[in-house]
Scaffold this motif. Structure first.
Motif, short mmCIF file in Angstrom:
data_model
loop_
_atom_site.label_atom_id
_atom_site.label_comp_id
_atom_site.label_asym_id
_atom_site.label_seq_id
_atom_site.Cartn_x
_atom_site.Cartn_y
_atom_site.Cartn_z
N UNK A 140 -4.01 -5.00 1.16
CA UNK A 140 -4.77 -4.57 -0.02
C UNK A 140 -6.01 -3.77 0.41
N UNK A 141 -5.99 -3.26 1.64
CA UNK A 141 -7.11 -2.46 2.12
C UNK A 141 -6.86 -0.99 1.81
N UNK A 142 -7.82 -0.38 1.12
CA UNK A 142 -7.62 1.02 0.71
C UNK A 142 -7.93 1.97 1.86
N UNK A 143 -7.08 1.97 2.89
CA UNK A 143 -7.32 2.89 4.00
C UNK A 143 -6.05 3.68 4.27
N UNK A 144 -6.17 4.71 5.12
CA UNK A 144 -5.01 5.55 5.43
C UNK A 144 -4.29 5.00 6.65
N UNK A 145 -2.98 5.15 6.66
CA UNK A 145 -2.19 4.82 7.84
C UNK A 145 -1.81 6.14 8.50
N UNK A 146 -2.46 6.48 9.64
CA UNK A 146 -2.24 7.80 10.25
C UNK A 146 -0.77 8.06 10.58
N UNK A 147 -0.05 6.99 10.98
CA UNK A 147 1.37 7.16 11.33
C UNK A 147 2.17 7.62 10.11
N UNK A 148 1.89 7.01 8.95
CA UNK A 148 2.64 7.38 7.74
C UNK A 148 2.20 8.76 7.25
N UNK A 190 -6.09 13.24 0.89
CA UNK A 190 -5.24 12.13 1.36
C UNK A 190 -5.85 10.84 0.84
N UNK A 191 -5.04 9.94 0.34
CA UNK A 191 -5.60 8.66 -0.10
C UNK A 191 -4.50 7.59 -0.09
N UNK A 192 -4.93 6.37 -0.33
CA UNK A 192 -3.93 5.30 -0.50
C UNK A 192 -4.26 4.53 -1.78
N UNK A 193 -3.28 3.80 -2.27
CA UNK A 193 -3.47 2.93 -3.43
C UNK A 193 -2.66 1.66 -3.21
N UNK A 194 -3.00 0.63 -3.97
CA UNK A 194 -2.36 -0.67 -3.72
C UNK A 194 -1.48 -1.07 -4.92
N UNK A 195 -0.19 -1.11 -4.67
CA UNK A 195 0.74 -1.60 -5.70
C UNK A 195 0.91 -3.10 -5.56
N UNK A 255 0.84 -1.20 0.00
CA UNK A 255 0.00 0.00 0.00
C UNK A 255 0.88 1.25 0.00
N UNK A 256 0.44 2.25 -0.74
CA UNK A 256 1.16 3.53 -0.77
C UNK A 256 0.24 4.65 -0.34
N UNK A 257 0.79 5.59 0.45
CA UNK A 257 0.00 6.72 0.98
C UNK A 257 0.36 8.00 0.24
N UNK A 258 -0.63 8.85 0.02
CA UNK A 258 -0.39 10.12 -0.69
C UNK A 258 -1.15 11.25 -0.01
N UNK A 259 -0.60 12.45 -0.06
CA UNK A 259 -1.35 13.65 0.34
C UNK A 259 -1.15 14.74 -0.70
N UNK A 260 -2.12 15.64 -0.77
CA UNK A 260 -2.02 16.80 -1.68
C UNK A 260 -2.41 18.04 -0.89
#
Ligand SMILES: Cc1cc2nc3c(=O)[nH]c(=O)nc-3n(C[C@H](O)[C@H](O)[C@H](O)COP(=O)(O)OP(=O)(O)OC[C@H]3O[C@@H](n4cnc5c(N)ncnc54)[C@H](O)[C@@H]3O)c2cc1C
Length: 389
Positions: free
Chosen positions: A310-318, A341-346, A256-261
């Motif tokens: 593979x869960x599309x959720x945010x990791x608050x720590x990251x 803020x979102x996540x995606x699954x590689x 999973x990868x985390x992103x913010x804008x």
């Protein structure tokens, strides 16, 4: 229970591709290029593609110096150079297929920020430039190195100079709008005669003596039947991180990868795509009608186990770590809020090399872009299409 019409026309194809991410759709386009008369059907479980392709950072990149050095250590120089060549060729193919305007392509170059601990990588700059020179020679930029040191820009870009000790530049990287790219690619596939069904969750794939049978969850009328069978002569599985659900023995894991804008930032001092720490962190300018924003992602290495998900959720720590990196190092003097803020699954394979191969008489797999599908999917899709008989 299918009607005659469904049986005869709607649930049959010559080739079924499972997954409508960039790999599945690119494969479908290549199949139509190779076999124009083939009935090609793409089955996608989400209403939108639901893995990585519409949730990524939109880097049109081929690997930063520290990432390439790490790949060389893992797979050797020859395999790494070949992968960079595939990424570069794939980027050109994507741009030619759908056009730069349609995908929002902008070429402001790519950079890598080096902190004190990454400085030794500069010792290998010359060696890597030499190894990659031939790949980029056709750009008529033979005089330009793939990577060069541009430390003068650290202050110009407003980075924290106590942390960013060196800046590497590559003129060959660019950026895209990933939503527009997937829309353009999907439109092209449809123009070529590909049929794409969304909301088609493939529960199982059976290889029978005369056909492939894909069992798809049926949400339309739950009182009569809960599944519909789609059949074809051949099948390509392009489900990336989710492949083990269909093929438990496949060697790919979700990452999973985390992103913010941010909100628009007045006078954002930099343009381009930026890598840090072997590609574990990445940021870029994001041009929007309201102004320039920063998109920042990564941090998976802070919680490898939690992010093997593979869960599309945010990791608050990251997300907190990303915000801190932004505040302390990337944009210490700028005013902004976090707006998205979102996540995606590689899908990641152990050796970070993609896998395209026939797995049985009628089925192939194509996955494992390992965080670089914008670059790789077009060439891998072409390879997958070439496996069809
Ligand atoms: C946060 C993040 C940032 C990234 N940044 C970049 C970047 O800047 N540049 C870059 O090149 N790459 C980047 N990547 C990687 C890139 O997005 C991927 O390599 C690429 O999208 C993989 O494409 P794919 O089609 O193989 O997989 P996916 O896009 O995941 O597509 C697989 C599809 O299969 C569908 N599916 C799964 N199981 C089933 C089933 N049983 N039935 C039907 N459908 C199914 C899924 O819903 C999904 O839509 C990033 C990824 C992430 C998550």
């Amino acid at each position: 229970m299918r009607s005659f019409w469904e049986y005869d026309a709607l649930t049959r194809a010559d080739v079924i591709i499972i997954g409508a991410g960039i790999m599945g759709v690119s494969t479908a386009i290549s199949v139509k290029e190779r076999l124009p008369k083939a009935r090609v059907l793409v089955l996608e479980r989400g209403i939108l593609p639901s893995g990585a392709s519409t949730r990524n950072a939109g880097f049109a990149c081929f690997g930063s110096l520290t990432e390439i050095l790490s790949d060389i250590q893992k797979n050797g120089e020859a395999a790494t150079v070949r992968l960079v060549e595939q990424r570069w060729r794939g980027l050109q193919m994507l741009r030619q297929r759908v056009g730069d305007t349609a995908i929002g392509f902008e070429q402001h170059g790519g950079y890598e920020t080096l902190f004190a601990e990454q400085l030794p990588a500069i010792d290998s700059l010359e060696r890597v430039n030499t190894a990659l020179r031939d790949i980029f020679a056709s750009e008529n930029t033979a005089a330009q190195n793939v990577f060069s040191v541009q430390n003068g820009r650290i202050a110009e870009f407003g980075f924290n100079q106590n942390r960013v000790k060196a800046l590497l530049y590559s003129p060959f990287e660019g950026q895209i709008h990933s939503g527009r790219m997937m829309q353009a690619l999907t439109e092209l596939a449809v123009q070529r005669g590909v049929r794409i069904l969304t909301g088609a969750d493939v529960l199982a794939v059976y290889e029978e003596p005369t056909q492939i049978r894909c069992v798809v969850r049926h949400l339309g009328n739950t009182t009569s039947s809960s599944t519909v069978d789609f059949v074809s002569d051949q099948c390509v599985v392009a489900t990336n991180a989710f492949t083990q659900e269909l093929l438990p023995e496949s060697r790919i894991k979700p990452a999973r990868g985390q992103i913010l804008v941010t909100t628009p930032i007045h006078n954002l001092p930099f343009r381009g795509v930026f890598h840090y720490d072997e590609g574990f962190y990445y940021f870029r300018n994001l041009a929007t009608p309201e102004g320039q924003r920063i998109l920042l992602g990564g941090g998976r290495n802070l919680a490898f186990e939690e992010e093997t998900s593979s869960e599309l959720s945010l990791n608050p720590r990251i997300q907190a770590a990303l915000e801190e990196l932004l505040r302390t190092t990337i944009a210490p003097n700028l005013q902004y809020d976090i707006e998205h803020q979102w996540s995606g699954i590689m899908g990641f394979r152990e050796d970070k090399l993609p896998e395209v191969r026939r797995i049985s008489a009628r089925s192939s797999i194509a996955f494992g872009c390992n965080g670089m599908g914008v670059a790789l999917a077009s060439v891998l899709g072409e390879e997958a299409a070439s496996l069809l008989v």
